[in-house]
Every structure is written in C-alpha cells, then in structure tokens.
Design an enzyme around this catalytic site. Structure first.
Site, PDB file in Angstrom:
ATOM      1  N   CYS A 118       0.823  -1.230   0.000  1.00 26.75           N
ATOM      2  CA  CYS A 118       0.000   0.000   0.000  1.00 26.75           C
ATOM      3  C   CYS A 118       0.848   1.268   0.000  1.00 26.75           C
ATOM      4  O   CYS A 118       0.346   2.352  -0.283  1.00 26.75           O
ATOM      5  CB  CYS A 118      -0.945   0.014   1.194  1.00 26.75           C
ATOM      6  SG  CYS A 118      -1.975  -1.449   1.277  1.00 26.75           S
ATOM      7  N   HIS A 259      -3.611   6.990   3.393  1.00 29.63           N
ATOM      8  CA  HIS A 259      -3.983   5.748   2.711  1.00 29.63           C
ATOM      9  C   HIS A 259      -5.427   5.384   3.077  1.00 29.63           C
ATOM     10  O   HIS A 259      -5.814   5.446   4.240  1.00 29.63           O
ATOM     11  CB  HIS A 259      -3.014   4.638   3.130  1.00 29.63           C
ATOM     12  CG  HIS A 259      -3.397   3.298   2.604  1.00 29.63           C
ATOM     13  ND1 HIS A 259      -3.743   3.089   1.292  1.00 29.63           N
ATOM     14  CD2 HIS A 259      -3.509   2.080   3.219  1.00 29.63           C
ATOM     15  CE1 HIS A 259      -4.049   1.814   1.116  1.00 29.63           C
ATOM     16  NE2 HIS A 259      -3.918   1.189   2.274  1.00 29.63           N
ATOM     17  N   ASN A 289     -10.118  -0.503   0.139  1.00 28.36           N
ATOM     18  CA  ASN A 289      -8.658  -0.392   0.148  1.00 28.36           C
ATOM     19  C   ASN A 289      -8.109  -0.852  -1.201  1.00 28.36           C
ATOM     20  O   ASN A 289      -8.197  -2.032  -1.527  1.00 28.36           O
ATOM     21  CB  ASN A 289      -8.104  -1.261   1.287  1.00 28.36           C
ATOM     22  CG  ASN A 289      -6.589  -1.182   1.402  1.00 28.36           C
ATOM     23  OD1 ASN A 289      -5.911  -0.620   0.542  1.00 28.36           O
ATOM     24  ND2 ASN A 289      -6.066  -1.760   2.474  1.00 28.36           N
TER      25      ASN A 289
HETATM   26  N1  COA Z   1     -18.545  -9.277   9.167  1.00 30.71           N
HETATM   27  C1  COA Z   1     -18.977  -9.596  10.392  1.00 30.71           C
HETATM   28  N2  COA Z   1     -18.172  -9.919  11.406  1.00 30.71           N
HETATM   29  C2  COA Z   1     -16.856  -9.895  11.166  1.00 30.71           C
HETATM   30  C3  COA Z   1     -16.328  -9.576   9.919  1.00 30.71           C
HETATM   31  C4  COA Z   1     -17.224  -9.265   8.891  1.00 30.71           C
HETATM   32  N3  COA Z   1     -16.820  -8.917   7.639  1.00 30.71           N
HETATM   33  N4  COA Z   1     -14.980  -9.633   9.986  1.00 30.71           N
HETATM   34  C5  COA Z   1     -14.674  -9.983  11.234  1.00 30.71           C
HETATM   35  N5  COA Z   1     -15.795 -10.159  11.959  1.00 30.71           N
HETATM   36  C6  COA Z   1     -15.910 -10.540  13.364  1.00 30.71           C
HETATM   37  C7  COA Z   1     -14.740 -11.355  13.829  1.00 30.71           C
HETATM   38  O1  COA Z   1     -14.919 -12.717  13.514  1.00 30.71           O
HETATM   39  C8  COA Z   1     -14.764 -11.088  15.304  1.00 30.71           C
HETATM   40  O2  COA Z   1     -15.728 -11.899  15.896  1.00 30.71           O
HETATM   41  P1  COA Z   1     -15.413 -12.693  17.249  1.00 30.71           P
HETATM   42  O3  COA Z   1     -15.163 -11.600  18.250  1.00 30.71           O
HETATM   43  O4  COA Z   1     -16.645 -13.477  17.464  1.00 30.71           O
HETATM   44  O5  COA Z   1     -14.186 -13.511  16.948  1.00 30.71           O
HETATM   45  C9  COA Z   1     -15.240  -9.646  15.408  1.00 30.71           C
HETATM   46  O6  COA Z   1     -15.890  -9.358  14.150  1.00 30.71           O
HETATM   47  C10 COA Z   1     -14.149  -8.647  15.650  1.00 30.71           C
HETATM   48  O7  COA Z   1     -13.090  -8.896  14.728  1.00 30.71           O
HETATM   49  P2  COA Z   1     -11.792  -8.011  14.687  1.00 30.71           P
HETATM   50  O8  COA Z   1     -10.865  -8.531  13.643  1.00 30.71           O
HETATM   51  O9  COA Z   1     -11.263  -7.827  16.066  1.00 30.71           O
HETATM   52  O10 COA Z   1     -12.429  -6.614  14.206  1.00 30.71           O
HETATM   53  P3  COA Z   1     -11.760  -5.196  14.070  1.00 30.71           P
HETATM   54  O11 COA Z   1     -12.562  -4.223  14.791  1.00 30.71           O
HETATM   55  O12 COA Z   1     -10.275  -5.240  14.340  1.00 30.71           O
HETATM   56  O13 COA Z   1     -11.947  -4.880  12.542  1.00 30.71           O
HETATM   57  C11 COA Z   1     -10.654  -4.807  10.497  1.00 30.71           C
HETATM   58  C12 COA Z   1     -11.329  -5.681  11.565  1.00 30.71           C
HETATM   59  C13 COA Z   1      -9.956  -5.689   9.491  1.00 30.71           C
HETATM   60  C14 COA Z   1     -11.728  -3.994   9.817  1.00 30.71           C
HETATM   61  C15 COA Z   1      -9.667  -3.860  11.181  1.00 30.71           C
HETATM   62  O14 COA Z   1      -8.851  -4.582  12.061  1.00 30.71           O
HETATM   63  C16 COA Z   1      -8.774  -3.142  10.213  1.00 30.71           C
HETATM   64  O15 COA Z   1      -9.232  -2.337   9.431  1.00 30.71           O
HETATM   65  N6  COA Z   1      -7.465  -3.395  10.285  1.00 30.71           N
HETATM   66  C17 COA Z   1      -6.459  -2.710   9.518  1.00 30.71           C
HETATM   67  C18 COA Z   1      -6.599  -2.899   8.080  1.00 30.71           C
HETATM   68  C19 COA Z   1      -5.495  -2.143   7.437  1.00 30.71           C
HETATM   69  O16 COA Z   1      -5.333  -0.998   7.683  1.00 30.71           O
HETATM   70  N7  COA Z   1      -4.645  -2.758   6.668  1.00 30.71           N
HETATM   71  C20 COA Z   1      -3.384  -2.171   6.446  1.00 30.71           C
HETATM   72  C21 COA Z   1      -3.279  -1.250   5.407  1.00 30.71           C
HETATM   73  S1  COA Z   1      -3.254  -2.113   3.941  1.00 30.71           S
END
Ligand code: COA
Length: 332
Positions: A118, A259, A289
């Site tokens: 990215c 980003h 993204n």
């Molecule tokens: N729909 C519904 N539930 C979902 C889901 C989806 N698409 N994706 C994950 N979940 C659930 C998980 O299974 C988890 O459930 P559990 O608690 O029963 O295990 C819960 O939601 C929380 O998951 P978590 O991964 O902790 O959520 P989060 O708040 O961290 O959000 C992202 C996930 C990926 C959106 C977030 O972490 C993120 O944006 N990370 C950075 C991404 C990024 O910037 N990448 C780098 C640049 S390229």
C-alpha cells in the site's frame, strides 16, 4: 520549508481509472456471513470496484497512465521513466510496466515495477524525486495500480470486505525548491512482515504447486487488529516529523490524504495529528482499500471535488505490507 534540494519534483498531471463493476456490502451479505452494518461501522466501506472477467492489471495501468499524460499535456515519447507500483502485477515476468510500455507509447522510458504494497505509490514518488533532483530524468510517470480482488479469499469475511481494484497515476516533472515535493520520507519494519502477507505464488510456494493451492496460500492474509494499531502510530509519527522538519503547523495543511484502508484509521490519524475533519480526505466508502492505487486515486477525487487546488499545501501518507510506510509534504 523544503529539505535542501535545489531541484525537486512537481506533480504536473494526474489520472485514474476504475473498473465499472461495483460490489456493494449488500452483495457481500449474499456470499459471506457479514452485514452492511458491520462493514460500515468497522471500516466505513460501502462499496468497491472489481475487475471484470478478462480484465487484468494492464488494462487499469494503461488507462490511468494515459489520463495522467493527458492531464499534464505531455507527449508519451517525452517520458524517460515509468514506475508501476503494485503488489498484484499483470503476470510474474516481465514487469507490468514493461508490458504497458507500448500501449502507453512511452517508448523512450526505462520501465520497472516497485513492490511496497500500500506504500508503493509514496515509495515511487520518493524514487522519482531522486531521479529528477539529480537531473537523470525529466518526465516520470508513476502509476499505482492493483487488482486485489483477484487475490481475495471470498470465503474469508475478515479480509474480503476490505479490498477493491483501481489505478491512479501522476506525471512528475522538475520544479524549483519551494514547489512540488518539499519533504518526503519512508520507513520499513520487516520484523512485522507477517502482519499483511500472501505467502503463496512466489519461489517458496510457487503458484503451480499443489501445496500452495491446497493450503490457500495465494490469498491475502492480514492480522487486522494489530495492523490497525501500528498503522495509526506509524502514519501519525512520520507525518508529524515531516511537518516539524518543514516548520509547518498541522493547521497550515490545506489537505491531508492518508492511505484509504479504513475510515477509523483515517479518523484516528487525523485526530492524533490535530487536524480538522475538513482537512482530511476520505473516499474509502466508495472504493475500499486499493493499496498502491489509493493515494493517487484520492488525489484525483480531491481535485474533481474542488478540495485540492494548485498551490495548496498537501500531505500524503501511506501504510501497508512490509510493513512499509511513507509520507510526503507537497506544494501542489
Ligand atoms: N462481518 C462480520 N463480522 C466480522 C467480519 C465481517 N466482515 N470480519 C470480522 N468479523 C468478526 C470477527 O470474527 C470477530 O468476531 P469474534 O469476536 O466473534 O471472533 C469480530 O468481528 C471482531 O473482529 P476483529 O478482527 O477484532 O475486528 P476489528 O474491529 O479489528 O476490525 C478490520 C477488523 C480488518 C476492519 C480492522 O482490524 C482493520 O481495518 N485493520 C487494519 C486494516 C489495514 O489498515 N490494513 C493495512 C493497510 S493495507
């Protein structure tokens, strides 16, 4: 305000290209256990573009590159360097930039691809700036482009809701100090390489190996939560450092383009930097993204929406796999 270079690079033209097909959160509800409400509240994303069957990275690269050349009013023959920033090339050999060269008509350009996930576009700006500052190149076309949806595991709800396809391009030309890129810097932390990865499809697990396919390697994997925290800290610290070096206050920025990965990351970085909501650009709701394409695509969007004008003080910051990150302070 600049970092001591007598000649720097300015952005003389911009272009972008987006695949036509739109996949909404409601479309994703039909294929994985997710909801529009979850995706919107956790990421800000509402829809993303997806390449059509038969389309590949090359199609996006060529259309975005031509748009940037048109915008700059520069003949393709005048381009002496073409850099394509991508993690999802047209094919492994040769570089996408080389395949795109004849279609773009940049027949006099040396061509290579740059892999920094990215951060690829921001890294490429830094490379291009050096070639321009030394006088080795005068017209450099930088294209950030991705077909991430081709490496998305559509059964993994943790990643498939995040990514989209697209391309953005910039034509860079020499400028006097005080215009164009004023400060630019980059960082890598390879100890966190497994935060965002696609282990299959390379030399250890080649795409033609059964192991690669059986173990689901040729898909993007991400430790989302941990990545989130590092992303906020890294982009904030480097951007504030650049502002300090330039003697510029955050309030002096006309526009900040981070980003476009997640609205919560975008807001957290803006808040930690002390920026107002109007200073921070976001289009992640429209495109998700798009990795290396995200910043140039956002610049084009900001110009079209009247939020970025010539002479504005602009800051870009990117973060991604590697882990890599980079920031640039630009008099646009
Ligand atoms: N729909 C519904 N539930 C979902 C889901 C989806 N698409 N994706 C994950 N979940 C659930 C998980 O299974 C988890 O459930 P559990 O608690 O029963 O295990 C819960 O939601 C929380 O998951 P978590 O991964 O902790 O959520 P989060 O708040 O961290 O959000 C992202 C996930 C990926 C959106 C977030 O972490 C993120 O944006 N990370 C950075 C991404 C990024 O910037 N990448 C780098 C640049 S390229």
């Amino acid at each position: 305000m600049n970092d001591g270079y007598r000649t720097t690079a300015r952005i003389a033209g911009l272009g972008r290209f987006l695949p036509e097909k739109i996949v909404t959160n409601h479309d994703l509800e039909k294929i994985v256990d997710t909801s529009d409400e979850w995706i919107t509240s956790r990421t800000g994303i509402k829809e993303r573009r997806v390449v059509a069957e038969g389309e590949g990275l090359l199609d996006l690269v060529v259309r975005a590159g031509k748009a940037a050349l048109d915008d700059a009013g520069v003949e393709a023959e005048a381009v002496d360097l073409l850099i394509v920033a991508t993690a999802t090339p047209e094919q492994p050999i040769p570089a996408t930039s080389a395949i795109a060269q004849p279609q773009l008509g940049v027949v006099n350009a040396a061509c290579f691809d740059l892999s920094a996930a990215c951060s690829g576009f921001t890294y490429s700006l830094n490379v291009a700036r050096q070639f321009i500052a030394t006088g080795a190149a005068h017209n450099i076309l930088v294209i950030g482009a991705e077909c991430l949806t081709r490496y998305t595991d559509w059964s993994d709800r943790k990643t498939c809701v995040l990514f989209g396809d697209g391309a953005g391009a910039a034509l860079l030309q020499p400028a006097d100090a005080g215009e164009g890129i004023l400060h630019i810097d980059w960082r890598t932390d390879g100890t966190l390489a497994d935060f965002i990865s696609m282990p299959g499809g390379g030399s250890r697990f080649p795409p033609n190996s059964r192991e690669s396919i059986d173990q689901g390697f040729p898909f993007i994997k991400m430790r989302g939560n941990e990545t989130f925290k590092v992303a906020v800290r890294a982009m904030t610290e480097l951007s504030l450092d650049l502002l300090k070096r330039a003697g510029v206050q955050p309030a002096d920025l006309d526009l900040f383009i981070p980003h476009q990965a997640n609205q919560r990351i975008i807001q957290a970085v803006g808040k930690r930097m002390g920026l107002s909501g109007e200073q921070v650009y976001s289009n992640v709701h429209q495109f998700g993204n798009t990795s290396a394409a995200s910043i140039p695509m956002a610049m084009v969007g900001a110009v079209e929406e009247g939020r970025l004008k010539r002479g504005d003080l602009l800051m870009l910051t990117a973060f991604g796999g590697g882990l890599t990150w980079g920031s640039a302070l630009i008099r646009f």
